[in-house]
Design a protein around this motif. Sequence first.
Motif, PDB file in Angstrom:
ATOM      1  N   ALA A 251       0.821  -1.213   0.000  1.00 19.89           N
ATOM      2  CA  ALA A 251       0.000   0.000   0.000  1.00 19.89           C
ATOM      3  C   ALA A 251       0.856   1.266   0.000  1.00 19.89           C
ATOM      4  O   ALA A 251       0.468   2.291  -0.567  1.00 19.89           O
ATOM      5  N   SER A 252       2.019   1.200   0.628  1.00 19.76           N
ATOM      6  CA  SER A 252       2.864   2.395   0.728  1.00 19.76           C
ATOM      7  C   SER A 252       3.751   2.602  -0.489  1.00 19.76           C
ATOM      8  O   SER A 252       4.224   3.717  -0.726  1.00 19.76           O
TER       9      SER A 252
ATOM     10  N   LEU B 260       2.715   5.294  -2.934  1.00 20.17           N
ATOM     11  CA  LEU B 260       2.853   6.603  -2.288  1.00 20.17           C
ATOM     12  C   LEU B 260       4.309   7.036  -2.244  1.00 20.17           C
ATOM     13  O   LEU B 260       4.619   8.217  -2.440  1.00 20.17           O
TER      14      LEU B 260
ATOM     15  N   VAL C  54       1.220  10.807   5.241  1.00 19.10           N
ATOM     16  CA  VAL C  54       0.245  10.078   4.431  1.00 19.10           C
ATOM     17  C   VAL C  54       0.651   8.613   4.303  1.00 19.10           C
ATOM     18  O   VAL C  54      -0.185   7.704   4.402  1.00 19.10           O
TER      19      VAL C  54
ATOM     20  N   THR D 297      -1.513   5.570   5.863  1.00 15.18           N
ATOM     21  CA  THR D 297      -2.004   4.498   4.995  1.00 15.18           C
ATOM     22  C   THR D 297      -1.595   3.133   5.527  1.00 15.18           C
ATOM     23  O   THR D 297      -2.406   2.206   5.605  1.00 15.18           O
TER      24      THR D 297
ATOM     25  N   ALA E 294      -3.642   2.310   8.590  1.00 11.99           N
ATOM     26  CA  ALA E 294      -5.018   1.932   8.277  1.00 11.99           C
ATOM     27  C   ALA E 294      -5.097   0.506   7.735  1.00 11.99           C
ATOM     28  O   ALA E 294      -5.990  -0.266   8.090  1.00 11.99           O
ATOM     29  N   VAL E 295      -4.146   0.176   6.869  1.00  9.61           N
ATOM     30  CA  VAL E 295      -4.139  -1.167   6.281  1.00  9.61           C
ATOM     31  C   VAL E 295      -3.915  -2.234   7.350  1.00  9.61           C
ATOM     32  O   VAL E 295      -4.468  -3.334   7.279  1.00  9.61           O
TER      33      VAL E 295
END
Length: 241
Positions: free
Chosen positions: A61-62, A65, A74, A78, A81-82
């Motif tokens: 997920a990162s 980004l 951010v 992220t 949250a994941v």
Amino acid sequence: MTSIKTNQDAWKEALQAGAPTWFGIAAWGLVVGVAMIKAGLSTPQALGMTLLVFAGSAQLASLPLLAAHAPLWVIFATALAVNLRFVIFSAILAPHFAHLPLRTRAWLGYTSGDLSVSLFLQKYPELSDAKGKLTYLKGLIFPNWLSWQVGSIIGILAGSQVPESWGLGFAGTLAILCVMLPLILNRAATLGVLVSGAAALATFAWPYKLGLLFSVVVGMVAAMLFEEYCTPRAAGEQHDA
């Protein structure tokens, strides 16, 4: 459910319970390792990330980004949250090991993963002072962590040798292979894969990627025909013998 009498019994039983998951964990680590390199991380950066983070979903997920140079907060938000599910895992495991020092609980939490927590809770669904409980958890999480790191490091080293033009699509291909290989359980499935692969190569130049659809269909048909006409015959011949 077998009764654990010694720590050695707990260790052996944990290894037996976790062994079927090691290949899948290593394969997933391999995919994430390649993805980190293809996303632009250097080999030292990727190695540092896999050793410190130890969370495939958060890493994946990162990565976009990081590639987009998003603000650090951010990226952290992220990843947090994941991985919120691990807060739930910690809350479930905490009563079992509340008596241990904070330092011990911290590294146990760091090395615990989805599958190891699930397998532990299958063995110990309720709170108790059962013998070997801590050893059982260690027998699940240590091989789990090692499998991930071995797969991820191989992916990082292999990914650094893959041409940049292959991009993240190469990691996607590896992910599909990791899902597919464990599903090849019999001759029918093997035949389906071989026929589909051969058809995909033969129809590679078809427009609109229609060769992929054709390959899937002929592979499925080949596997179904083999299962329908060859497998019963073999079973019948064995029965007559």
